[in-house]
Design a protein around this motif. Structure first.
Motif, PDB file in Angstrom:
ATOM      1  N   ILE A   1      -5.802  -6.293   5.256  1.00  0.00           N
ATOM      2  CA  ILE A   1      -6.693  -5.232   4.763  1.00  0.00           C
ATOM      3  C   ILE A   1      -5.937  -3.913   4.647  1.00  0.00           C
ATOM      4  O   ILE A   1      -6.040  -3.192   3.643  1.00  0.00           O
ATOM      5  N   GLU A   2      -5.103  -3.606   5.648  1.00  0.00           N
ATOM      6  CA  GLU A   2      -4.370  -2.337   5.649  1.00  0.00           C
ATOM      7  C   GLU A   2      -3.368  -2.232   4.508  1.00  0.00           C
ATOM      8  O   GLU A   2      -3.102  -1.144   4.003  1.00  0.00           O
ATOM      9  N   HIS A   3      -2.808  -3.375   4.133  1.00  0.00           N
ATOM     10  CA  HIS A   3      -1.743  -3.310   3.141  1.00  0.00           C
ATOM     11  C   HIS A   3      -2.193  -3.609   1.720  1.00  0.00           C
ATOM     12  O   HIS A   3      -1.439  -3.392   0.781  1.00  0.00           O
TER      13      HIS A   3
ATOM     14  N   GLN B   1       0.588  14.309   5.470  1.00  0.00           N
ATOM     15  CA  GLN B   1       1.146  13.970   6.782  1.00  0.00           C
ATOM     16  C   GLN B   1       0.110  13.242   7.643  1.00  0.00           C
ATOM     17  O   GLN B   1       0.426  12.259   8.310  1.00  0.00           O
ATOM     18  N   TYR B   2      -1.135  13.720   7.581  1.00  0.00           N
ATOM     19  CA  TYR B   2      -2.202  13.090   8.364  1.00  0.00           C
ATOM     20  C   TYR B   2      -2.358  11.620   7.973  1.00  0.00           C
ATOM     21  O   TYR B   2      -2.361  10.732   8.827  1.00  0.00           O
ATOM     22  N   LEU B   3      -2.444  11.370   6.669  1.00  0.00           N
ATOM     23  CA  LEU B   3      -2.615   9.993   6.185  1.00  0.00           C
ATOM     24  C   LEU B   3      -1.411   9.125   6.571  1.00  0.00           C
ATOM     25  O   LEU B   3      -1.561   8.012   7.066  1.00  0.00           O
ATOM     26  N   ALA B   4      -0.203   9.652   6.359  1.00  0.00           N
ATOM     27  CA  ALA B   4       1.000   8.868   6.632  1.00  0.00           C
ATOM     28  C   ALA B   4       1.099   8.503   8.105  1.00  0.00           C
ATOM     29  O   ALA B   4       1.590   7.437   8.464  1.00  0.00           O
ATOM     30  N   GLU B   5       0.599   9.400   8.975  1.00  0.00           N
ATOM     31  CA  GLU B   5       0.686   9.129  10.410  1.00  0.00           C
ATOM     32  C   GLU B   5      -0.373   8.135  10.863  1.00  0.00           C
ATOM     33  O   GLU B   5      -0.172   7.404  11.829  1.00  0.00           O
ATOM     34  N   ASN B   6      -1.516   8.112  10.183  1.00  0.00           N
ATOM     35  CA  ASN B   6      -2.628   7.331  10.696  1.00  0.00           C
ATOM     36  C   ASN B   6      -2.925   6.046   9.942  1.00  0.00           C
ATOM     37  O   ASN B   6      -3.756   5.269  10.374  1.00  0.00           O
ATOM     38  N   GLU B   7      -2.277   5.846   8.822  1.00  0.00           N
ATOM     39  CA  GLU B   7      -2.513   4.616   8.058  1.00  0.00           C
ATOM     40  C   GLU B   7      -1.215   3.837   7.946  1.00  0.00           C
ATOM     41  O   GLU B   7      -0.140   4.360   8.209  1.00  0.00           O
ATOM     42  N   GLN B   8      -1.351   2.581   7.542  1.00  0.00           N
ATOM     43  CA  GLN B   8      -0.160   1.738   7.383  1.00  0.00           C
ATOM     44  C   GLN B   8       0.255   1.713   5.920  1.00  0.00           C
ATOM     45  O   GLN B   8      -0.464   1.192   5.080  1.00  0.00           O
ATOM     46  N   TYR B   9       1.400   2.274   5.617  1.00  0.00           N
ATOM     47  CA  TYR B   9       1.872   2.257   4.228  1.00  0.00           C
ATOM     48  C   TYR B   9       3.194   1.514   4.121  1.00  0.00           C
ATOM     49  O   TYR B   9       3.984   1.485   5.067  1.00  0.00           O
TER      50      TYR B   9
ATOM     51  N   ARG C   1       0.841  -1.191   0.000  1.00  0.00           N
ATOM     52  CA  ARG C   1       0.000   0.000   0.000  1.00  0.00           C
ATOM     53  C   ARG C   1       0.881   1.247   0.000  1.00  0.00           C
ATOM     54  O   ARG C   1       1.841   1.343   0.770  1.00  0.00           O
ATOM     55  N   VAL C   2       0.555   2.134  -0.886  1.00  0.00           N
ATOM     56  CA  VAL C   2       1.417   3.292  -1.122  1.00  0.00           C
ATOM     57  C   VAL C   2       0.634   4.586  -0.962  1.00  0.00           C
ATOM     58  O   VAL C   2      -0.553   4.638  -1.296  1.00  0.00           O
TER      59      VAL C   2
END
Lengths: 443, 220
Positions: free
Chosen positions: B175-177, B37-45, B2-3
């Motif tokens: 699911i996250e990835h 920044q919000y997405l990168a902090e709260n999701e798994q990439y 996931r990117v």
């Protein structure tokens, strides 16, 4: 040595002046001495002639009396065969009524003769010749001459040396400036000349050079920044173009997908060509005397056309456009460029005014100028942005990066300036912006 | 995998996304620094693609902030700034790679795969478990040299399991990835895909390779 160098010329000039001056002094000295000595001798001769008998015994003195035909009547010495000598003197006596002094050798002895003819009723009756030997005097004068010459020659060397040192002192700071300037290239434009603090023209020259370098450096940095900005502006559309094409080519795709990619590439090429045409406009602005498209045109009609465009642009955002244009105002210039400048500003006014806002476009004239006011009640421009608003590629801190190329106002500013006009922007954040453009009118 | 793509140029962002999606990646997009920044902090990439000149918060600050919060996600900077100084600033702020525009998409893809590989500490670009071979770049899966055709989602799940072999991969992690931010499906879609995946790779073999750890997840 370079014969055209200032150093060489100063040395030559300086030495010549000194040498000529010394020569004149020495020559005058010699001539003056010569004159005084002969005057003294002549005075004695005259004195002796007047009292011939009394001085007959003065050693070396010769007195001879010639008759009207040049034959010797009387002589204080033995005369051998020197009658040719007397012929010469007799001829002088025949020509001159007054006494004459002349140098003439008798045998090997240089003598000073006084030739005194006696005239009776315009007939030469007799000639008296009185002579003193002047060997000693001539020797003295000769040795004076050679002494002066030796002194003169000895003088020349220090004079040239002095000239050389003197020039060195004047030229050296200039040479060092030349050397320093030589070291400055586009790579180290921040280098400056040392201030000699001499308080003279050299210091002034250094400061002037440094100021020139400052200006060059500034414009160099500006140009470099500009080129970087252009490269940057081109990179993003090219990246999009390239990425899109590479991605599409990475595998076989359907016809519609190829079509879509081509349409996408068209958007990017449009963007690139728009940027290029903007750059061309900037280049036009850079060439100050580009007047071949200049002619008189009706500014009122032009602004009116632009106002109609503004009306249409405003329609989409429900912006009201107030138009107040005085008719028949004519100016001289490039109509296309002026259109471009004004359209940029009007477009900005519409773009940065929120829905249902108000934009007004006004044109009037004074005795010398046409005044265009474009006013909006949009978001306004912050003080920080206002200072940089006419810079190329400057985008306000609040505008999204994708809006416009950042060249519009720079181009507009350049065009108005090229037409000897002026452009002023005043603005308050949240209240609105007023752009005032003045252009000289033609009659 | 996931990117997250943080790039304010919408069309470029879409093109990069399209490329990733075709590689079977789940992709989220952000158009300014704050959102990114919000997405990168709260999701798994597994990877963040970061532009530098961004509205609201610039790329360097985003990168520094993420590293300050101990995020280990590989960050690849994609920017028009191309001087050595820019590259140094970018890499020193915590980025793992630096690519300048205009870039070659093929090279970009290879660098992305290299970064993901490195972050999972896989020395080889090809993943292998008991004769089952998966090539992330060419998208080919074989078992004992027989090619197996997988859908992108099946491929993505298998890649995730193989990268974490001998460990339990939870349903949530899958699911996250494998799905992006907009996924609102039920978690049993994972179970459904695992069933078809197990069937495809285990067809004709005794060892089905994918094991279920009840109540937790799956392992290979």
């Amino acid at each position: 040595m370079n014969t055209k160098s200032i150093r060489f010329r100063i040395i030559i000039l300086f030495s010549s002046i000194l040498i000529i001056a010394i020569s004149v002094i020495f020559a005058s000295f010699y001539i003056f001495t010569d004159k005084i000595i002969y005057q003294e001798v002549d005075k004695n001769l005259s004195l002796h002639t007047d009292n011939l008998d009394q001085f007959n015994n003065v050693s070396g003195m010769v007195s001879i009396l010639l008759d009207k035909n040049g034959n010797v009547l009387k002589s204080s010495i033995d005369l051998n065969s020197s009658s040719i000598l007397f012929n010469n003197l007799f001829k002088i006596a025949q020509k001159n009524k007054a006494s004459t002094f002349i140098n003439q050798s008798m045998g090997n002895t240089p003598m000073r003769f006084l030739v005194k003819p006696t005239w009776v009723d315009n007939n030469l009756t007799e000639v008296l010749l009185v002579a003193h030997p002047i060997e000693a005097i001539q020797k003295t004068l000769n040795s004076l001459l050679s002494t002066l010459f030796v002194i003169f020659v000895i003088f020349i060397a220090p004079v040239i040396l002095g000239a050389f040192l003197f020039t060195q002192k004047i030229i050296n700071p200039i040479s060092s400036i030349i050397k320093n300037m030589d070291d400055i290239t586009t790579e180290n434009l921040d280098k400056r000349l040392e201030n000699p603090k001499s308080g003279d023209e050299i210091e002034k020259l250094s400061l002037t050079f440094n100021n020139l370098l400052d200006r060059l450096h500034q414009s160099f940095l500006r140009e470099r920044r500009f080129i970087e900005d252009i490269a940057h502006e081109l990179k993003t559309p090219i990246a999009t173009l390239k990425g899109g094409i590479e991605l599409t080519l990475s595998k076989d795709r359907s016809k519609t997908e190829y079509k879509r990619t081509l349409k996408e590439t068209l958007i990017d090429t449009d963007r690139i060509s728009k940027l290029v045409s903007n750059l061309l406009d900037l280049a036009w602005v850079g060439m100050s005397r580009n007047t071949h498209n200049n002619k008189q045109f009706n500014l009122s009609e032009l602004v009116n056309d632009l106002a109609q465009i503004a009306l249409k642009l405003g329609l989409q955002k429900n912006i009201e456009v107030n138009i107040d244009i005085k008719p028949n105002i004519k100016i001289y210039g490039d109509e296309g460029k002026i259109t471009r400048a004004l359209l940029n500003i009007i477009d900005n006014a519409i773009k940065y005014t929120k829905n249902s806002g108000l934009v007004s476009i006004l044109l009037e004239k004074t005795s010398t100028e046409a005044i265009i006011n474009i006013k909006d009640n949009g978001m306004g421009i912050s003080k920080v942005d206002l200072e940089h608003i006419f810079e190329r590629f400057y985008r306000g801190s609040k505008t999204a990066k994708t809006v416009g190329s950042g060249l519009g106002l720079a181009i507009g500013y350049g065009i108005i300036k090229a037409h000897n006009g002026s452009i002023k922007i005043s603005s308050k954040v949240g209240i609105g912006t007023l752009v005032e453009i003045d252009l000289p009118i033609s009659f | 995998m996931r990117v997250l793509i943080i790039e304010d140029e919408v069309r470029l962002n879409n093109i990069i996304k399209k490329g990733f999606v075709e590689d079977g990646f789940a992709v989220d997009q952000a158009y300014d620094g704050e959102e990114g920044q919000y997405l990168a902090e709260n999701e798994q990439y597994d990877l963040v693609v970061l532009d530098l000149m961004l509205p609201k918060i610039d790329g360097i600050t985003v990168c520094k902030n993420l590293r300050k919060k101990k995020s280990k996600t590989p960050i690849i900077i994609l920017t028009a700034k191309s001087t050595v100084e820019d590259k140094i600033i970018g890499l020193d702020s915590g980025a793992d790679d630096y690519i300048t525009k205009p870039f070659s998409f093929v090279e970009f893809r290879s660098r992305v795969h290299a970064l993901i590989r490195r972050s999972h500490q896989d020395p080889s670009p090809i993943l292998e478990v008991d004769g089952l071979v998966l090539n992330p770049l060419s998208h080919v899966v074989t078992r004992d040299k027989n090619q197996i055709k997988l859908t992108p989602k099946e491929f993505a799940i298998l890649e995730l399991l193989m990268r974490n072999k001998e460990e339990v991969t939870t349903r949530t992690k899958i699911i996250e990835h494998v799905w992006d931010y907009n996924f609102e499906g039920m978690s049993n879609i994972v179970d459904v895909l695992i069933v078809t995946l197990r069937k495809k790779i285990g067809n004709g073999y005794k060892n089905k390779l994918i094991k279920t750890i009840h109540g937790v997840g799956y392992t290979i």
